[in-house]
Motif scaffolding. Structure first.
Motif, short mmCIF file in Angstrom:
data_model
loop_
_atom_site.label_atom_id
_atom_site.label_comp_id
_atom_site.label_asym_id
_atom_site.label_seq_id
_atom_site.Cartn_x
_atom_site.Cartn_y
_atom_site.Cartn_z
N ASN A 9 0.81 -1.21 0.00
CA ASN A 9 0.00 0.00 0.00
C ASN A 9 0.85 1.27 0.00
O ASN A 9 0.62 2.18 0.79
CB ASN A 9 -0.95 -0.02 1.19
N SER A 116 6.12 -0.47 9.84
CA SER A 116 5.13 0.57 9.51
C SER A 116 5.86 1.83 9.09
O SER A 116 6.84 2.24 9.72
CB SER A 116 4.24 0.88 10.72
N SER A 124 1.12 8.73 10.31
CA SER A 124 0.68 7.49 9.69
C SER A 124 -0.84 7.53 9.58
O SER A 124 -1.55 6.79 10.24
CB SER A 124 1.13 6.29 10.51
N TYR A 130 -1.84 2.45 6.17
CA TYR A 130 -1.49 1.03 6.12
C TYR A 130 -0.22 0.77 5.32
O TYR A 130 0.02 -0.33 4.87
CB TYR A 130 -2.65 0.23 5.53
#
Length: 141
Positions: A9, A116, A124, A130
């Motif tokens: 993503n 992440s 984020s 994601y």
């Protein structure tokens, strides 16, 4: 030893997101061409060590890097060393930051790890909610 396996993503950088990739220099593609820079900042008076993956053409949704060897970092002081993961879009000769994360070496665990990623403002959320990398980390000498 760190191997970058895949991404998930990955959003378009701001220039492509606004223009749709139809204007400006480069290929004019609205898809991104991601690559990863893994950088070791050792906390000593040594220059950073940088590993750059290959560029994956036109795949920001789920790029796969298939790294066999990865990069072997020699860390002198794990208590002060930091590993930085940054994802970039390559459009011709231009490179644009997409997302990144920095992790203290002392906090890294061995095995397959999801990293992440955050935007340039260390958030984020939105298109970065994601965004992540899958890496294999082997801390043995």
């Amino acid at each position: 030893n760190i191997k970058i396996l895949s991404g998930y993503n990955l959003p378009k950088p701001p220039k492509k997101a606004v223009s749709g990739g139809s204007s400006g220099s480069g290929s004019g593609s609205s898809s991104i061409n991601p690559f990863v820079k893994v950088t070791l900042y050792d906390g000593q008076n040594t220059p950073p060590v940088v590993h750059v993956t290959e560029t994956i053409e036109k795949n920001g949704l789920n790029p796969v890097w298939h790294e066999i060897d990865g990069i072997l970092f020699k860390v002198k002081d794990p208590s002060t060393a930091i590993i930085s993961f940054s994802v970039w879009d390559r459009d011709g000769a231009e490179e644009e930051f997409i997302a990144g994360a920095a992790i203290p070496v002392s906090c890294m665990r061995q095995g397959y790890r999801s990293v992440s990623l955050f935007d340039a403002n260390h958030r984020s959320c939105g298109s970065h909610a994601y965004t992540m990398l899958l890496a294999h980390i082997d801390g043995r000498s």
